[in-house]
Design a protein around this motif. Structure first.
Motif, PDB file in Angstrom:
ATOM      1  N   GLY A 104      23.103  33.612  31.445  1.00 41.79           N
ATOM      2  CA  GLY A 104      21.787  33.395  30.885  1.00 41.79           C
ATOM      3  C   GLY A 104      20.840  32.677  31.827  1.00 41.79           C
ATOM      4  O   GLY A 104      19.806  32.153  31.405  1.00 41.79           O
ATOM      5  N   ARG A 105      21.162  32.685  33.123  1.00 37.38           N
ATOM      6  CA  ARG A 105      20.337  32.009  34.106  1.00 37.38           C
ATOM      7  C   ARG A 105      19.550  33.029  34.924  1.00 37.38           C
ATOM      8  O   ARG A 105      19.893  34.201  34.989  1.00 37.38           O
ATOM      9  N   SER A 106      18.477  32.580  35.537  1.00 38.97           N
ATOM     10  CA  SER A 106      17.617  33.454  36.322  1.00 38.97           C
ATOM     11  C   SER A 106      18.191  33.611  37.732  1.00 38.97           C
ATOM     12  O   SER A 106      18.448  32.625  38.422  1.00 38.97           O
ATOM     13  N   TYR A 107      18.387  34.867  38.149  1.00 39.13           N
ATOM     14  CA  TYR A 107      18.991  35.140  39.451  1.00 39.13           C
ATOM     15  C   TYR A 107      17.921  35.248  40.526  1.00 39.13           C
ATOM     16  O   TYR A 107      16.861  35.861  40.325  1.00 39.13           O
ATOM     17  N   GLY A 108      18.202  34.666  41.683  1.00 37.69           N
ATOM     18  CA  GLY A 108      17.327  34.779  42.843  1.00 37.69           C
ATOM     19  C   GLY A 108      18.121  35.192  44.073  1.00 37.69           C
ATOM     20  O   GLY A 108      19.305  34.849  44.202  1.00 37.69           O
ATOM     21  N   TYR A 109      17.473  35.928  44.954  1.00 43.14           N
ATOM     22  CA  TYR A 109      18.164  36.448  46.144  1.00 43.14           C
ATOM     23  C   TYR A 109      17.230  36.370  47.339  1.00 43.14           C
ATOM     24  O   TYR A 109      16.052  36.731  47.253  1.00 43.14           O
TER      25      TYR A 109
END
Length: 247
Positions: A104-109
């Motif tokens: 439920g967390r926001s993914y960043g790349y």
């Protein structure tokens, strides 16, 4: 969200292993983020129709998923995807993007570096091959809710995975791309701990000398190395958990 399953494939399976196929199909949907935390699993009678099996078979598959803390069975309300307690499993190849979104967390790349080159001696040693033409070397960073989650250093053997030459790793993480496009037959994890040097500390936004968890993994297809990767996680916020049973 509807299930898309080849029903004949499941009906043709040996009955003792049918529930395992159902369990793995549902598990895949959860771990890839297709069914996020809180998603309602289809009711048992719907699963019975979809897979062409008995209620007992469906119930056995759901029971194992519940024991693995992937789903939550609520009386009268139904069955829902549970928020995982831990992030990584030693006995699988996890998709970091799916792990983070499943929580439920926001993914960043962020792609730090990507280059194609003729394999040098160090590349061949790392891949465990005597001959290799060209490789892709990738460095990137994964984050969760804007906080560094892991840094990744990966080699892909272009002789074994030529389609990687046209992949856009500035947009799609290499691990996610490989899991979705390249079948593998064998993998090996090596788990260790290090203290962060200045470069690692800066990339993970932690103090120099802080403990880090390291996973080195090789993946093969029919004895041919596909990729070698090193993943470094902040040690204080990560642990590895594997659940397994004896035969």
């Amino acid at each position: 969200m509807s299930l898309s399953v080849d029903r004949d494939k499941f009906q043709a399976a040996d009955k003792p292993t049918l529930y395992k196929q159902i369990r793995l199909d549902i598990e895949r949907r959860i771990l890839t983020g297709e069914w996020p935390p809180g998603h309602r699993i289809p009711f048992e009678h719907q699963l019975m129709t979809r897979y062409g099996c008995s209620r007992m078979t469906v119930s056995k598959a759901l029971s194992e998923l519940a024991q693995a803390d992937l789903i939550e069975r609520r009386r009268r309300a139904g069955t829902f995807v549970r928020r995982p307690k831990f992030l990584s499993a030693v006995l699988t190849i996890p998709d970091i993007r799916a792990e983070i979104t499943t929580l439920g967390r926001s993914y960043g790349y962020q792609l730090i570096q990507c280059s194609r080159r003729a394999a040098n001696a160090a590349d061949r040693a790392r891949l465990g091959v005597q001959k290799a033409g060209k490789v892709i070397a990738i460095s990137c960073r994964h984050s969760a809710d804007g906080v560094p989650f892991a840094i990744e250093d990966r080699l892909i053997d272009l002789d074994a995975v030529p389609e990687a030459a046209t992949a856009d790793f500035a947009i799609e993480p290499p691990g996610t791309w490989l899991l979705h496009h390249v079948p593998w037959t064998e993998a090996e994890h090596s788990i260790s701990a290090i203290v962060a040097d200045s470069q690692t500390a800066a990339a993970l936004d932690i103090a120099s000398g802080a403990p880090c968890l390291v996973i080195d993994r090789h993946t093969w297809r029919s004895a041919r190395t596909l990729t070698a990767v090193r993943l470094v996680y902040p040690g204080e916020s990560h642990k590895l958990v594997a659940r397994f049973k004896g035969g």
